[in-house]
Design a protein around this motif. Structure first.
Motif, PDB file in Angstrom:
ATOM      1  N   THR A   1     -18.032  69.345  42.595  1.00  0.00           N
ATOM      2  CA  THR A   1     -18.787  69.004  43.678  1.00  0.00           C
ATOM      3  C   THR A   1     -20.077  69.445  43.804  1.00  0.00           C
ATOM      4  N   GLY A   2     -21.238  68.285  43.312  1.00  0.00           N
ATOM      5  CA  GLY A   2     -22.416  69.152  43.517  1.00  0.00           C
ATOM      6  C   GLY A   2     -23.791  68.281  42.808  1.00  0.00           C
ATOM      7  N   PHE A   3     -24.770  68.866  43.284  1.00  0.00           N
ATOM      8  CA  PHE A   3     -25.849  67.840  42.816  1.00  0.00           C
ATOM      9  C   PHE A   3     -27.032  68.770  42.465  1.00  0.00           C
ATOM     10  N   TYR A   4     -27.742  68.579  41.458  1.00  0.00           N
ATOM     11  CA  TYR A   4     -28.881  69.369  40.984  1.00  0.00           C
ATOM     12  C   TYR A   4     -30.199  68.283  40.590  1.00  0.00           C
ATOM     13  N   ARG A   5     -31.048  68.955  41.144  1.00  0.00           N
ATOM     14  CA  ARG A   5     -32.498  68.640  40.323  1.00  0.00           C
ATOM     15  C   ARG A   5     -32.842  68.931  38.557  1.00  0.00           C
TER      16      ARG A   5
END
Length: 374
Positions: A218-222
């Motif tokens: 679970t997480g966000f990446y650029r």
């Protein structure tokens, strides 16, 4: 006044009155009967079937008069063979030629279309010589074309009787077309089918590997590598579905030990889902991730306040490919496209027939309730 006759029987200048007389004497439609001479030169059996399938449905498009040019009228309807006759005959020839086995579980469709018919007969009283062009396509149950083949074939007969001569020439042309088709199945299609079977096996192995080794994430990446490929499988051999944008934000749902990450556009925004290697991404800080997760929860809470909340995030399945919208109204922008069979949760319902969905607790968007199996 004279009229030029263009039939397989006569090619001469004749008075118009003779034309009317000949028209009145045209034979009636003949039932299809396969001549022994044609059956004797039917496609020969091949050593091994080209593919293991459950069945092959053979269809032939109704003849388009444009394929016959000026010969579309006159004697052509009476040659004793039609598209409807050729379809079952072709199916019989393919079965006798051992073109396919019936040991598999897939249904294929073989479709033929006559695109050109030429009368190459040297004279009105010489042999009948017909040349035909067929476009064949072999299509699987998903609509994917596995083979396309253009076949030009020729039939000739020197029988004395005009009508019999025409029928035999036409049947010989179709038998020659079927022979060439069997040869194509034994070569081109056999290779295409083997490659397809290998690709399916590789895909199944990849899915098994993913299921066994993927760690939930679970997480966000650029995106940090502009244009890096988003692939359908976590390998450089996977098909390219799209590319990531520099600085674009993606939500991750899983990671493999070799560094491949399953991503989707943030909040279901327009874009594609797939696999990207972590080398092309930068994980956002835990504070930024927490902020975005809180924003997702706030959207869910706001939806629950505005609309009827579906108890317990009721599970549902998409009945067909469906556009998830950014708002519960027709014409709203599409957030993403959901594939038929996707498992989702129904969060809220509206009086005008829309449902708010999440997928694995992730915001998806609004769909028509009729698209759901609940």
């Amino acid at each position: 006044m004279t009229v030029t006759l263009r039939t397989p029987f006569l090619r001469l200048a004749a008075p118009a009155g003779l034309m009317l007389l000949l028209g009145a004497c045209q034979p009636q439609q003949q039932p299809f009967v396969l001549y022994d001479e044609v059956a004797a030169v039917a496609p020969a059996p091949i050593a091994e079937p080209a593919a293991d399938v459950e069945r092959v449905d053979v269809t032939v498009a109704p003849w388009n008069p444009a394929a016959f040019g000026e010969n579309a009228t006159g004697w052509l309807p009476y040659v004793g063979l039609t598209a409807q006759d050729y379809a079952p005959q072709l199916a019989q020839w393919l079965a006798a030629a051992n073109a396919f086995s019936v040991q598999g579980s897939e249904t294929l469709r073989l479709h033929g279309e006559l695109t050109k018919w030429e009368d190459l007969s040297p004279s009105a009283f010489g042999p009948s010589v017909f040349q035909i062009t067929y476009e064949y396509a072999l299509i699987d149950a998903d609509g994917e074309t596995l083979m396309e083949k253009t076949i030009v074939s020729k039939g000739e007969d020197t029988s004395f009787a005009g009508l019999t001569r025409m029928q035999l020439a036409m049947q010989h042309a179709h038998a020659d077309s079927a022979r060439q088709l069997v040869a194509a199945l034994d070569s081109d299609f056999r290779q295409a089918w083997a490659a397809r079977e290998k690709a399916i096996a590789v895909a199944e192995a990849e899915r098994a590997r993913i299921a066994a080794s993927m760690e939930p994430l679970t997480g966000f990446y650029r995106g940090q590598a502009d244009g890096a490929a988003i692939r359908d499988f976590p390998t450089t051999e996977g098909d390219r579905l799209g590319s990531i944008g520099l600085g674009a934000v993606y939500r991750a749902s899983g990671r493999l030990p070799d560094g491949w990450i399953r991503i989707a556009p943030e909040d279901g925004a327009a874009g594609v889902e797939g696999w990207v290697h972590e080398a092309a991404l930068t994980r956002m800080s835990e504070a930024e991730i927490a902020e975005r997760l809180a924003a997702e929860e706030a959207r869910r809470a706001a939806a629950a306040d505005r609309y009827q909340l579906s108890p317990g995030d009721e599970p549902a399945t998409l009945l067909a490919d469906t556009a998830a919208l950014t708002a519960p109204r027709s014409g709203a922008p599409t957030a993403r496209t959901l594939v038929a069979g996707t498992a989702v949760e129904v969060v809220a319902l509206t009086e005008n027939g829309f449902a708010l969905l999440t997928e694995n607790a992730r915001y998806v968007g609004w769909v028509d309730q009729a698209a759901l199996q609940r």
